[in-house]
Design a protein around this motif. Structure first.
Motif, mmCIF file in Angstrom:
data_model
loop_
_atom_site.group_PDB
_atom_site.id
_atom_site.type_symbol
_atom_site.label_atom_id
_atom_site.label_comp_id
_atom_site.label_asym_id
_atom_site.label_seq_id
_atom_site.Cartn_x
_atom_site.Cartn_y
_atom_site.Cartn_z
ATOM 1 N N GLN A 8 0.899 -1.214 -0.130
ATOM 2 C CA GLN A 8 -0.119 -0.018 0.286
ATOM 3 C C GLN A 8 0.949 1.227 -0.388
ATOM 4 N N LYS A 30 -6.378 8.489 -8.802
ATOM 5 C CA LYS A 30 -7.445 7.436 -7.574
ATOM 6 C C LYS A 30 -7.178 5.611 -7.957
ATOM 7 N N ALA A 31 -7.363 5.169 -9.215
ATOM 8 C CA ALA A 31 -8.119 3.922 -9.965
ATOM 9 C C ALA A 31 -6.284 3.246 -9.825
ATOM 10 N N ASN A 34 -5.877 2.446 -6.288
ATOM 11 C CA ASN A 34 -6.795 1.444 -5.947
ATOM 12 C C ASN A 34 -5.922 -0.011 -6.514
ATOM 13 N N GLU A 100 -12.118 0.172 -12.742
ATOM 14 C CA GLU A 100 -12.354 1.367 -11.840
ATOM 15 C C GLU A 100 -13.144 2.683 -12.336
#
Ligand code: SAH
Length: 213
Positions: A8, A30-31, A34, A100
């Motif tokens: 992460q 953001k995708a 994620n 996503e």
């Protein structure tokens, strides 16, 4: 499948790196933030999951470089509800990024072993593209056309005309075209037989195979 604290953290760094390299679409960043890229890597290369590099996968293919995935996705300018066709499923990483941004994803892969492996992976990860197809993406998907967006993730020797014909009005095709290296092109359908063409610099992809090879 697990996503450790370490991965992460590395992923947050990758997002920052992509920003510094010019990716500015919030939804694309953001995708990338994620999707755990380690799930799509060859297991022997898992420690390199967050390097901004392409790596080998089975069937002599590659998982694309994160910058390239982000760049192509940004060029698509995906809008809510878009129906999207991807040519070259490969590892499935790009497919996961597209998922996503829209649930309406169709993806085609030409290498059977890779196709099967990635189809299984999607199941394990709970990812549900509308259709995963084993076949020649150059032909597009006449029965499901037209599409709002079409993305080619392998280097085409020439502009695939069939794919242009499967775009909706206002739809966009992003395709790298060239032999040794490829020019990133974006075509927007502005009328039945009229396409606006834009060019976005040089990239290097594995070749888009045609029926003869
Ligand atoms: N999006 C992938 C990129 C894989 S490389 C990823 O992120 O991992 C390009 C992929 O295109 C390879 O898997 C290759 O087998 C596939 N490909 C090549 N020619 C094709 C064709 N004519 N139709 C469908 N897929 C093709």
């Amino acid at each position: 499948m697990e996503d450790s604290i370490k991965f992460q953290g590395l992923r947050r760094h990758l997002v920052k790196l992509l920003k510094s390299k010019g990716i500015d679409s919030k939804s694309v960043l953001k995708a990338v933030g994620n999707v755990p890229r380690q799930h799509f890597m060859d297991p022997s290369l898992i420690n390199f999951s967050y390097e901004d590099q392409a790596y080998p996968i089975i069937s002599n293919q590659t998982i694309s470089q994160p910058f390239t995935v982000a760049f192509q996705t940004q060029l698509l300018e995906i809008e809510i509800g878009n129906k999207i066709l991807e040519i070259g499923t490969g590892s499935g990483y790009q497919t996961a990024i597209l998922l996503e941004l829209s649930p309406d994803i169709y993806t085609i892969e030409r290498q059977q072993k890779l196709f099967k492996k990635t189809q299984n992976l999607f199941k394990c990860l709970g990812l549900r593209p509308k259709k995963t197809i084993f076949g020649d993406g150059i032909l597009g998907l006449p029965n499901d056309a037209p599409f709002d967006r079409i993305l080619v993730t392998a280097g085409a020797s020439k502009v695939p005309k069939t794919l242009l014909s499967q775009l909706k009005m206002g739809g966009k095709l992003v395709v790298p075209v060239g032999l040794k290296d490829q020019e990133m092109l974006r075509f927007t359908r502005v009328a039945e037989k009229e396409f606006n063409k834009e060019s976005f610099g040089k990239f290097r992809f594995v070749p888009l195979l045609n029926n003869k090879n």
